[in-house]
Write an enzyme that holds these catalytic residues in place. Structure first.
Site, mmCIF file in Angstrom:
data_model
loop_
_atom_site.group_PDB
_atom_site.id
_atom_site.type_symbol
_atom_site.label_atom_id
_atom_site.label_comp_id
_atom_site.label_asym_id
_atom_site.label_seq_id
_atom_site.Cartn_x
_atom_site.Cartn_y
_atom_site.Cartn_z
ATOM 1 N N ALA A 1 0.856 -1.143 -0.098
ATOM 2 C CA ALA A 1 -0.069 0.124 0.078
ATOM 3 C C ALA A 1 0.997 1.249 0.108
ATOM 4 C CB ALA A 1 -0.961 0.036 1.200
ATOM 5 N N ALA A 2 2.159 1.043 -0.262
ATOM 6 C CA ALA A 2 2.990 2.167 -0.093
ATOM 7 C C ALA A 2 2.583 3.273 -1.133
ATOM 8 C CB ALA A 2 4.408 1.954 -0.376
ATOM 9 N N GLY A 3 2.424 2.923 -2.483
ATOM 10 C CA GLY A 3 1.869 3.793 -3.487
ATOM 11 C C GLY A 3 0.386 4.607 -2.831
ATOM 12 N N ASP A 4 -0.355 3.966 -2.551
ATOM 13 C CA ASP A 4 -1.691 4.447 -1.832
ATOM 14 C C ASP A 4 -1.448 5.555 -0.873
ATOM 15 O OD1 ASP A 4 -3.263 3.025 -3.554
ATOM 16 O OD2 ASP A 4 -3.297 1.218 -2.223
#
Length: 309
Positions: free
Chosen positions: A246-249
């Site tokens: 979920a790093a991009g989110d």
């Protein structure tokens, strides 16, 4: 400043298994720990924005199953307004996620109720028109993405599109986007360029389509370009990554908050803060459960960039 963000997007339950390495086609790999974690790009970005300090509302759909109740409860617990969350007969969306020892992942999504999202209510439209930012992704039907973007344009709301999963986009949608957030693979698909096209060329190509581009580069940070001629590269904080799911989110949700709070005159600062949010997320396992609170983002931001003028 209270930042008002509306997210129109997906909500899934992530079924996550850890493995020493990602399997090759046709190969079975013995996995380790199994977890169920609330996720979905839309819901993740809503939770990320809320934890980063925004007043956030979510428009989407869950199923009538137990997963749907869990997903709704998770958004409520994060402080997200769920009055725009529908319940559709049938299963909720799920994502099957494999995470290897290097924190790389492989994801397959079954849309479930997300595929039923069709059209905005009057309340949805009012919320979008009153917001500072509308956040969109591509895990719900494209017509509702375009409808939401059109509503935002009519209300003077900034439209941020995270074009994931990667897909060619119609011009009528791109014309409504103020900021496009993509990784290198997604950028190449949207721009219609070959894989491995250089960062600068990708940014230039996308600026022919939208006014502002943010290119996420993983451990290399992020790149930025706009039609005023500004070009930026920001390094990512150096961390020991555990799970990048979920790093991009986390990055996108935090960027939307920073963009409003700090203004376009502080674009570089906003990018750094978003990179700190993405890095902080990657330090913990899971999707929505790893999305960082504002205090964690601030701490890593100051630690990583304290010597930067």
């Amino acid at each position: 400043m209270t930042v008002g963000i509306v997210v129109v997007g997906s909500v899934n339950l992530d079924l996550v298994v850890a493995t020493p390495r990602l399997p090759s086609p046709g190969e079975t790999v013995l996995g380790g720990e199994f977890r169920t974690v609330p996720g979905g790009k839309g819901a993740n970005q809503a939770v990320a924005a809320a934890r980063a300090g925004a007043a956030c509302a979510f428009v989407g759909a869950v199923g009538s199953d137990d997963f749907g109740r869990m997903l709704r409860d998770n958004l409520v617990a994060a402080g997200v307004d769920v009055r725009g969350l529908r319940t559709a007969d049938g299963p909720s969306g799920v994502a099957l996620i494999t995470v290897d020892a290097a924190a790389e992942n492989c994801i397959v999504v079954s849309p479930g109720a997300n595929a039923t999202l069709a059209g905005l209510t009057a309340a949805d439209r009012a919320a979008i028109g009153a917001a500072d930012v509308l956040l969109l992704q591509l895990e719900v039907p494209l017509p509702v993405v375009a409808e939401a973007a059109g509503c935002a344009r009519d209300g003077g709301t900034t439209v941020v599109l995270n074009a994931a999963p990667a897909a060619p986009l119609p011009r009528h949608l791109l014309d409504l986007v103020d900021m496009l957030v993509v990784n290198e693979h997604e950028a190449a698909v949207v721009a219609g360029l070959p894989a491995h096209t250089g960062t600068a060329a990708l940014v230039d190509a996308l600026l022919a389509l939208v006014p502002t581009v943010v290119l996420t580069l993983g451990t290399r940070g992020a790149a930025y370009g706009d039609r005023c001629g500004l070009r930026l590269r920001v390094p990512a904080p150096v961390i020991d990554a555990v799970d990048t799911t979920a790093a991009g989110d986390a990055f996108t949700g935090a960027l939307a908050v920073a963009w409003v709070e700090r203004g376009t005159a502080s674009s570089e600062d906003a990018l750094r803060w978003a990179c700190a949010a993405g890095a902080a997320c990657a330090q913990r396992p899971g999707a929505s459960v790893a999305l960082p609170e504002r205090a964690r983002i601030d701490a890593l931001f100051h630690e990583a960039y304290r010597n930067t003028a």
